[in-house]
Each structure stands twice: as structure tokens, then as C-alpha cells.
Design a protein around this motif. Structure first.
Motif, mmCIF file in Angstrom:
data_model
loop_
_atom_site.group_PDB
_atom_site.id
_atom_site.type_symbol
_atom_site.label_atom_id
_atom_site.label_comp_id
_atom_site.label_asym_id
_atom_site.label_seq_id
_atom_site.Cartn_x
_atom_site.Cartn_y
_atom_site.Cartn_z
ATOM 1 N N ALA A 224 0.837 -1.199 0.000
ATOM 2 C CA ALA A 224 0.000 0.000 0.000
ATOM 3 C C ALA A 224 0.873 1.251 0.000
ATOM 4 C CB ALA A 224 -0.912 -0.021 1.227
ATOM 5 N N MET A 225 1.983 1.216 0.791
ATOM 6 C CA MET A 225 2.859 2.383 0.843
ATOM 7 C C MET A 225 3.539 2.612 -0.496
ATOM 8 S SD MET A 225 4.432 2.036 4.596
ATOM 9 C CE MET A 225 5.990 2.798 4.237
ATOM 10 N N LEU A 226 3.957 1.512 -1.130
ATOM 11 C CA LEU A 226 4.591 1.635 -2.450
ATOM 12 C C LEU A 226 3.609 2.245 -3.443
ATOM 13 C CD1 LEU A 226 6.551 -1.698 -2.830
ATOM 14 C CD2 LEU A 226 7.440 0.573 -2.401
ATOM 15 N N GLU A 227 2.376 1.749 -3.400
ATOM 16 C CA GLU A 227 1.342 2.265 -4.297
ATOM 17 C C GLU A 227 1.207 3.771 -4.119
ATOM 18 O OE1 GLU A 227 -0.678 0.634 -6.506
ATOM 19 O OE2 GLU A 227 0.539 -1.153 -6.141
ATOM 20 N N THR A 228 1.111 4.175 -2.840
ATOM 21 C CA THR A 228 0.896 5.589 -2.561
ATOM 22 C C THR A 228 2.091 6.415 -3.008
ATOM 23 O OG1 THR A 228 -0.331 4.841 -0.648
ATOM 24 C CG2 THR A 228 0.107 7.190 -0.799
ATOM 25 N N ALA A 229 3.302 5.939 -2.689
ATOM 26 C CA ALA A 229 4.504 6.683 -3.074
ATOM 27 C C ALA A 229 4.550 6.848 -4.592
ATOM 28 C CB ALA A 229 5.748 5.959 -2.583
ATOM 29 N N LEU A 230 4.199 5.779 -5.286
ATOM 30 C CA LEU A 230 4.218 5.799 -6.748
ATOM 31 C C LEU A 230 3.156 6.750 -7.281
ATOM 32 C CD1 LEU A 230 5.694 4.465 -9.017
ATOM 33 C CD2 LEU A 230 4.024 2.646 -9.022
ATOM 34 N N GLU A 231 1.991 6.661 -6.675
ATOM 35 C CA GLU A 231 0.868 7.515 -7.087
ATOM 36 C C GLU A 231 1.240 8.993 -6.891
ATOM 37 O OE1 GLU A 231 -2.113 5.797 -7.783
ATOM 38 O OE2 GLU A 231 -3.196 7.581 -8.436
ATOM 39 N N ILE A 232 1.836 9.293 -5.726
ATOM 40 C CA ILE A 232 2.217 10.678 -5.462
ATOM 41 C C ILE A 232 3.204 11.161 -6.517
ATOM 42 C CG2 ILE A 232 3.426 12.224 -3.872
ATOM 43 C CD1 ILE A 232 2.326 10.587 -1.581
ATOM 44 N N SER A 233 4.195 10.322 -6.825
ATOM 45 C CA SER A 233 5.210 10.781 -7.769
ATOM 46 C C SER A 233 4.593 10.949 -9.154
ATOM 47 C CB SER A 233 6.406 9.826 -7.780
ATOM 48 O OG SER A 233 6.107 8.669 -8.512
ATOM 49 N N LEU A 234 3.620 10.114 -9.480
ATOM 50 C CA LEU A 234 2.934 10.275 -10.769
ATOM 51 C C LEU A 234 2.162 11.584 -10.799
ATOM 52 C CD1 LEU A 234 1.517 6.729 -11.591
ATOM 53 C CD2 LEU A 234 3.224 8.021 -12.864
ATOM 54 N N ILE A 235 1.415 11.843 -9.714
ATOM 55 C CA ILE A 235 0.599 13.056 -9.658
ATOM 56 C C ILE A 235 1.485 14.295 -9.661
ATOM 57 C CG2 ILE A 235 -1.000 14.363 -8.227
ATOM 58 C CD1 ILE A 235 -2.110 11.667 -7.256
ATOM 59 N N GLU A 236 2.550 14.259 -8.813
ATOM 60 C CA GLU A 236 3.445 15.412 -8.717
ATOM 61 C C GLU A 236 4.148 15.665 -10.041
ATOM 62 O OE1 GLU A 236 4.953 16.338 -4.734
ATOM 63 O OE2 GLU A 236 2.944 16.881 -5.352
ATOM 64 N N GLY A 237 4.464 14.575 -10.728
ATOM 65 C CA GLY A 237 5.153 14.712 -12.004
ATOM 66 C C GLY A 237 4.209 15.139 -13.119
ATOM 67 N N GLY A 238 2.929 15.280 -12.797
ATOM 68 C CA GLY A 238 1.962 15.693 -13.805
ATOM 69 C C GLY A 238 1.700 14.604 -14.831
ATOM 70 N N ALA A 239 2.133 13.357 -14.512
ATOM 71 C CA ALA A 239 2.010 12.275 -15.490
ATOM 72 C C ALA A 239 0.648 11.600 -15.391
ATOM 73 C CB ALA A 239 3.128 11.250 -15.263
ATOM 74 N N VAL A 240 -0.358 12.374 -14.996
ATOM 75 C CA VAL A 240 -1.693 11.804 -14.855
ATOM 76 C C VAL A 240 -2.603 12.432 -15.903
ATOM 77 C CG1 VAL A 240 -3.631 11.499 -13.304
ATOM 78 C CG2 VAL A 240 -1.327 11.502 -12.395
ATOM 79 N N GLU A 241 -3.347 11.591 -16.571
ATOM 80 C CA GLU A 241 -4.274 12.101 -17.581
ATOM 81 C C GLU A 241 -5.350 12.949 -16.895
ATOM 82 O OE1 GLU A 241 -7.064 9.918 -20.696
ATOM 83 O OE2 GLU A 241 -5.073 9.025 -20.544
ATOM 84 N N ASP A 242 -5.762 13.995 -17.550
ATOM 85 C CA ASP A 242 -6.777 14.863 -16.967
ATOM 86 C C ASP A 242 -8.149 14.206 -17.116
ATOM 87 O OD1 ASP A 242 -8.246 16.811 -15.915
ATOM 88 O OD2 ASP A 242 -7.667 18.385 -17.334
ATOM 89 N N ARG A 243 -8.661 13.688 -16.008
ATOM 90 C CA ARG A 243 -9.987 13.072 -16.059
ATOM 91 C C ARG A 243 -10.967 13.866 -15.220
ATOM 92 N NH1 ARG A 243 -7.530 8.287 -16.677
ATOM 93 N NH2 ARG A 243 -6.856 8.434 -14.533
ATOM 94 N N ARG A 244 -10.737 15.192 -15.143
ATOM 95 C CA ARG A 244 -11.644 16.004 -14.356
ATOM 96 C C ARG A 244 -12.945 16.214 -15.116
ATOM 97 N NH1 ARG A 244 -8.138 21.092 -13.023
ATOM 98 N NH2 ARG A 244 -7.284 20.497 -15.028
ATOM 99 N N ARG A 245 -14.029 16.024 -14.441
ATOM 100 C CA ARG A 245 -15.315 16.405 -15.003
ATOM 101 C C ARG A 245 -16.191 16.885 -13.860
ATOM 102 N NH1 ARG A 245 -14.550 10.966 -16.500
ATOM 103 N NH2 ARG A 245 -13.983 11.954 -18.441
ATOM 104 N N PRO A 246 -17.258 17.631 -14.176
ATOM 105 C CA PRO A 246 -18.093 18.157 -13.091
ATOM 106 C C PRO A 246 -18.530 17.023 -12.177
ATOM 107 C CG PRO A 246 -18.758 19.115 -15.171
ATOM 108 C CD PRO A 246 -17.719 18.080 -15.482
ATOM 109 N N LEU A 247 -18.171 17.141 -10.917
ATOM 110 C CA LEU A 247 -18.376 16.042 -9.978
ATOM 111 C C LEU A 247 -19.202 16.550 -8.797
ATOM 112 C CD1 LEU A 247 -17.367 13.101 -9.600
ATOM 113 C CD2 LEU A 247 -15.506 14.037 -8.227
ATOM 114 N N ASP A 248 -20.232 15.784 -8.469
ATOM 115 C CA ASP A 248 -21.043 16.117 -7.300
ATOM 116 C C ASP A 248 -20.278 15.666 -6.052
ATOM 117 O OD1 ASP A 248 -22.838 16.403 -5.301
ATOM 118 O OD2 ASP A 248 -24.425 15.185 -6.207
ATOM 119 N N LEU A 249 -19.614 16.623 -5.421
ATOM 120 C CA LEU A 249 -18.745 16.273 -4.293
ATOM 121 C C LEU A 249 -19.533 15.697 -3.125
ATOM 122 C CD1 LEU A 249 -16.195 19.226 -4.331
ATOM 123 C CD2 LEU A 249 -15.936 16.936 -5.260
ATOM 124 N N ALA A 250 -20.776 16.163 -2.954
ATOM 125 C CA ALA A 250 -21.606 15.633 -1.870
ATOM 126 C C ALA A 250 -21.825 14.138 -2.074
ATOM 127 C CB ALA A 250 -22.934 16.372 -1.813
#
Lengths: 459, 229
Positions: A288-314
């Protein structure tokens, strides 16, 4: 910028610089003046010596021509070269002393060259400096011929005036040059310092413009730029290192898990099974820690596809609260949602992950009541923000430690002492930044104890 | 259930573990270490399922998969990858993978997914269209959203209903926590704590408490199984 330094052109450093320039300039001028004076005095002295010798020769010529009578006449009537008012002559011996331009006979020994001497030329006049040559005539009488040093005194006066003027000029020039040099140095160093401040604030692309003058400043600029280049590379490496490490560690951890599973499938002894299950849990935590560390580095590196769409946060919050509610109940924690309809462009998976981290943390370390709320607000600039706040009533985090708590590498340290919980907040902060938002830790309102973690997203 | 499986994996140790695990479960496994051999074997022989590593020497897993699908080969494919992000998962699924498992995974997880895919390929999919799902005396009506155990009517929360529905659709199979998270909650991350266990134990109490025959079974190291045996 890390810290504003007041920009002044005239500082203690500059004052010292000005003083140094002034002293050096003054010293140089003084040396030149003294040298010049010495040279001129030498010239004048030679001139006087020649004049003294000329007069003496004339006097001797008169003596040889007509004896003592002729000489005395020559002296008293101040003929020829003896007519100069600066010349003084004394003839002392058998007859009455013959003095020209003198009150009394100066004290002087015979010598081959003229000697400095003090003479009184009038009863009412102070003694003045002169240059005189004394000699004995063939009949035993002493002849003294000299010249008063009037020129030297005038030269000294002139040099005194020059020295004064020079000092005044030196002060003025030192001030002026110090100001100019100070301004130029100050401007250049401030430019370099501004770039350094940019670097310090994390903009590793900042560079100092090279002016191509090839001087020390250019050298400094080049070195600054080289340093910035190196820092940029190192920071980028640092960012990817945890990712690369996590990536490379996945396969060994996969093998570890697989080996434990195989062993578990074959184990029958209860103690062995217990031990293997503990190992399995640790391997899962590591994964789990490896996953998170990897995920963080992907996100920080901007290597994540933009999948933002209007989201009902509630709705997102509701789903997660529903997911965690049985767990909360089991651990005697009251988990509540207080929802207002908010929509923001967001990546459901990432926001859910982030929120799961916040709720998980609150359940683990946050006391007996956890409330997750959504709200919307406008900041003074008119920007709209969606906020998801997770409030607990646990011991909280000391205000001084909050900024640190969100940092990734610091949390990596903490993760070693608190398995599984370490990278959580760094992950949430990374997700927030990816969305152009932020994660803030604060005290609960109205003096309640606990901690509020607020995820702000632009909407 | 036995079957013939093609394992395309270049890491010898992971391949060994998967191979020995699958052999123990009664599968026949052919193993290759690079993409080109993998494609050759996959098109040449008849396999029930392909376990395909994503990063391979020779030809990478995605290309191999696309080539297989382009050749109209319907063999179910589970893709394994050290690339675990959502982007990578989506890329794998769009290329035609039936399931995507990121490394490191537990063997139990892989096994459960292999069984699920084989069952689906063998016609287990039929249940998706059924309006009533059954397991022993447990009955779930998807239209009226009613759940009964024998004569006893069971009231479920909406999420519990979906959880049970999924378990019933995969009755007899091992269902892992990750599969439940993906299918019931649509989350592709590991929430870390045993959230799913607590949900299952809640549901299990409602279904099995007071009954002679327990339908919920915990499968060590893997997940859960809903079955009458």
C-alpha cells in the motif's frame, strides 16, 4: 520569495567601501604631492647653489682683480650678480666686517658646497632660512656668500594650498566613485539575488541573464546558472527517485506476497499460519505504501491524464462515508456527513482516494467523532471554492507541525514509525495541487479540540 | 475447474510462483518469457485464458493483446502490470484485456480473477440477465429489490443489496476484496483498512445469523465465497 531584504544602495558595506576609496585616493595624492615638492625643492636648491657659486666666483674675480678694496666695494655697492635682493654676503677678517643684506655674521663652517643656514637680514626681521657657502681668502679673511630661500617658502605655501584642494577633491571624487560603483554593484548583486530568491522559492527554471562582459560578475552569473541547472536536475531526480524506487520494489514485494501465500496454502500448524498472516499483513502494508509513493510521484510529475469532469462532491463524500461507516461503528467512532450540494471539476477516483485517506486518518488517530462536510465559498477575489472538511475530536496536530505533516519526505520519516499512515496527507496534498486546490490543517471552530483537514478545490 | 492457461511473464521468479500456484490448482500452464513467443503460442494453440505481463522484451503486452484482438481471438486475457495507475489500467482494458491486475498482487487475487473469467467465458454471464438470483434458499429479486432467506424477509441497505447481488452473480466463486471494491463501489484503490471485511460481516450477519447452513465463506488469503457447500 523567502525573505524580503530592504534594498539600499548605501549600507555599512558601502560606507566601508567609500572610506577605503577615499583613504587610498588621499594617500595616492599625498604621495604625488610630496614627490613633486621634493623634486621641485631639489631643482630650486640646485639653482640656488649655482647662484651662490656664481656670486662667489664674481666676488673672487673682484678680489683677485683689485684686492680686498675692490671686493669690499663690490659687496657694498652690490654690483653685478650681487644685486639680487635674496643674496647676502659677509666678509670678516682684518678690517671692519663688510656685511651686505645681513645684520650679523651667520654661524657657518667652511665647506666645498653651500650649506643650509639661518640668517637675519634686518634688525626688525625674523631669521630666515638660507643657503650659504663659506671660504677663506688667501689673506686669511672669511668670505660667506648665501641666498635666502624665498622660493622654497613660496613653493611650500603653494603645495599647502594644493594639498588642501587635493583633499577636498579626493573626498568629492571618493564619494562620487563610491556612489557610482556602489550603485552598479548593488544593482548587479540585487539582480543575482533576485534569481537566487526565485530558485529558493522553487522556480528552478530561473536564470541570471549573462551580459557577456567576462568580468567577475559574469563569472558569478554563469556559476549561479550552472548551480541552478544542477539543483533543477537534482530536484527532478529526487522527485522521481521515490517513484522509481516504489516501481522497482513492486516486483520483489509481489514475490514476497506470492511466497507468503504459497506458504499459507501449505501451512497447517496454527502458529505458523498466525506468523504467516502477520507477514502477509506487513507485506500488504508495504504494498500500500509503495502504491501511494508511486501515485504521489505520478501526480506530482503531472504524469496523470486529466480526467476532471463536473463532480457532485456531496455524492462522493456520501459514498465514502457509507464505505467507512461500518468500520467506524465497529471502532466506536461516530462518522457523520454534513452535506451541501457542491459541484467542482474533479477526478472522482483521485478525490475519493484523497478523501479515503483523510477519513482513514481521522478514524485511526482522531478520537470518537468524525464529521465530513461539504461547503462552497467565495474568497475576496471572487473565486469560488468547494471545500470538503474532515473534522475529528482527537488530539489534533500542533500548529507548528501542521505544515510539516503535509510534506512528503517528512511524512516518509513518520511513516517509519507509524506504518501505513505516513504518506496519506502528502498524497491528499498532491491530489489537491493537481486540481489547483490545497489541503489545509486547522483547529476546529469555537474552541473544540481535534483537527480539521480541509480539501479546497476551485469550482 | 481446470483449464489451459498461457502465462506470458519475463520475471522468472514471479512466473515460477504463478506457475506453481496454478499447477497446484490443477491448471495446465504454458509459459513464455517474451512477447513474440507469446503471440506465436496464443495464435497457434487453444488456451482457455492468457495471463499477460504488460512490460515484456520483444513485444510489449499491449501490442500483443491488440494483435490478438485484431486476429479475432476472444480468449480472456488478464493483464499484469507494475504500472498501477488508473491511466495504465484504462489503457489495458481498452486494448482488450478482460481484467487488469497491478503488481504486486496476491496469488489468491489472481486465482479468483482467473476463475471468474473462466466461469464467465463458460457461460456464467447468463446470470447477469436473470431477474432472480439464487443460492440455496437465499433469493434476491432484482426487479422488486426483495431479499429472502427461506420464508424470512431480509431488509438490506442499497449498498448491501448491491454487494449481495454481486456475490450471488459470482456464487460458488472466490470474490476478492478488490473485486468487490471495483464492482460495488467503483473504486480502483486500496482503502487500506479492512473496510470491505466489515461490510461483508454485516451482510453475513443479516443472511446467515440463525440459519443452519452458512452461505458466506471466508477464503484465506483471497476473499469470500458465497456457496451452499
Amino acid at each position: 520569495m523567502a525573505r524580503r531584504v530592504p534594498r539600499r544602495s548605501f549600507s555599512p558595506t558601502m560606507l566601508r567601501l567609500v572610506t577605503a576609496i577615499f583613504v587610498l585616493q588621499l594617500l595616492a595624492s599625498t604621495l604625488v604631492i610630496l614627490f613633486l615638492r621634493g623634486q621641485m625643492l631639489d631643482v630650486v636648491r640646485l639653482d640656488h647653489e649655482r647662484q651662490v657659486i656664481d656670486v662667489r666666483d664674481d666676488l673672487l674675480a673682484a678680489y683677485y682683480d683689485g684686492g680686498r678694496e675692490e671686493l669690499a666695494g663690490f659687496i657694498t655697492s652690490r654690483r653685478g650678480s650681487a644685486a639680487d635682493p635674496a643674496v647676502f654676503i659677509a666678509l670678516i677678517g682684518k678690517g671692519p666686517p663688510v656685511l651686505s643684506n645681513l645684520v650679523r655674521m651667520p654661524a657657518i663652517a667652511s665647506a666645498a658646497r653651500p650649506q643650509p643656514v639661518m640668517v637675519r637680514r634686518g634688525a626688525d626681521q625674523p631669521p630666515s632660512e638660507g643657503l650659504a657657502l663659506a671660504g677663506l681668502l688667501p689673506d686669511g679673511e672669511q668670505l660667506v656668500v648665501g641666498v635666502v630661500s624665498l622660493t622654497e617658502r613660496r613653493i611650500d605655501l603653494a603645495f599647502a594650498a594644493t594639498a588642501g584642494l587635493t583633499i577636498a577633491l579626493a573626498v568629492a571624487m571618493a564619494l562620487l566613485s563610491a556612489l557610482v560603483v556602489g550603485f552598479v554593484i548593488s544593482r548587479r548583486t540585487h539582480l543575482i539575488a533576485e534569481t537566487a530568491a526565485e530558485l529558493a522559492s522553487g522556480n528552478f527554471g530561473a536564470r541570471v541573464p549573462i551580459e557577456g562582459t567576462g568580468d567577475g560578475f559574469d563569472h558569478l552569473r554563469q556559476q549561479m546558472n550552472l548551480m541552478a541547472e544542477r539543483i533543477g536536475v537534482l530536484v527532478a531526480q529526487l522527485g522521481t527517485v521515490s517513484g522509481a524506487l516504489a516501481h522497482d520494489l513492486r516486483s520483489p514485494v509481489a514475490r514476497l506476497s506470492a511466497a507468503i501465500d504459497l506458504a499459507l496454502a501449505r501451512a497447517s500448524e496454527p502458529h505458523t499460519i498466525e506468523a504467516l498472516q502477520a507477514a502477509r499483513a506487513d507485506a500488504d502494508a508495504l504494498r500500500a505504501m509503495l502504491e501511494t509513493a508511486l501515485e504521489i510521484s505520478l501526480i506530482e510529475g503531472g504524469a496523470v491524464e486529466d480526467r476532471r469532469r463536473p463532480l457532485d462532491l456531496a455524492a462522493v463524500v456520501e459514498d465514502l462515508v457509507e464505505l467507512y461507516e461500518p468500520l467506524a461503528e465497529q471502532s466506536d467512532v461516530r462518522l457523520e456527513a454534513r452535506l451541501a450540494a457542491v459541484t467542482a471539476p474533479a477526478d472522482r477516483e483521485l478525490i475519493s482516494r484523497a478523501l479515503a485517506n483523510l477519513i482513514d486518518n481521522a478514524l485511526k488517530y482522531g478520537g470518537a467523532a468524525v464529521t465530513v462536510s461539504t461547503s462552497q465559498r467565495q474568497d475576496p477575489e471572487g473565486e469560488g471554492w468547494a471545500e470538503i472538511a474532515v473534522e475529528d475530536n482527537g488530539p489534533g496536530i500542533a500548529p507548528a507541525d501542521r505544515a510539516r505533516a503535509v510534506e512528503r519526505f517528512v511524512r516518509l520519516d513518520d511513516a517509519r514509525t507509524r506504518p501505513g499512515g505516513g504518506l496519506g496527507l502528502a498524497m491528499v496534498a498532491a491530489v489537491a495541487r493537481l486540481h489547483g486546490g490545497s489541503l489545509a490543517l486547522s483547529d476546529p471552530p469555537s474552541g473544540r479540540k481535534g483537527l480539521v483537514a480541509t480539501l479546497r478545490l476551485p469550482c | 475447474m481446470a483449464g489451459r492457461i498461457l502465462l506470458v511473464e519475463d520475471d522468472p521468479q514471479i512466473a515460477d510462483y504463478i506457475l506453481s500456484g496454478l499447477a497446484e490448482e490443477g491448471f495446465t500452464v504454458d509459459r513464455v518469457g517474451n512477447g513474440r513467443d507469446g503471440l506465436f503460442l496464443a495464435t497457434d494453440s487453444q488456451f482457455d485464458l492468457v495471463v499477460l505481463d504488460r512490460m515484456l522484451p520483444g513485444m510489449d503486452g499491449l501490442t500483443l493483446l491488440k494483435a490478438m484482438r485484431a486476429a479475432d481471438m476472444p480468449t480472456p486475457v488478464i493483464m499484469l502490470s507494475a504500472l498501477g495507475s488508473t491511466d495504465d489500467r484504462i489503457a489495458g482494458l481498452t486494448a482488450g484485456a478482460d481484467d487488469y491486475l497491478s503488481k504486486p498482487f496476491s496469488f489468491g487475487e489472481l486465482l479468483a480473477r482467473i476463475h471468474a473469467l473462466l466461469r464467465r467465458a463458460a457461460g456464467g454471464v447468463r446470470q447477469v440477465q436473470d431477474t432472480t438470483l439464487r443460492c440455496a434458499d437465499l433469493e434476491l429479486d432484482r426487479l422488486t429489490r426483495q431479499v429472502r432467506r427461506g420464508a424470512r424477509k431480509i431488509v438490506l441497505q442499497p449498498r448491501e443489496f448491491r454487494l449481495l447481488e454481486y456475490m450471488l452473480m459470482h456464487a460458488g466463486e472466490v470474490v476478492t476484496r478488490t473485486m468487490l471494491l471495483e464492482a460495488v463501489w467503483d473504486y480502483h484503490f486500496d482503502p487500506g483498512t479492512n473496510v470491505i471485511d466489515v461490510h461483508i460481516s454485516r451482510l453475513r450477519r443479516k443472511i446467515d445469523d440463525g440459519e443452519e447452513l452458512a452461505l458466506f465463506h471466508t477464503v484465506r488469503g483471497a476473499g469470500y465465497r458465497l456457496a451452499a457447500d
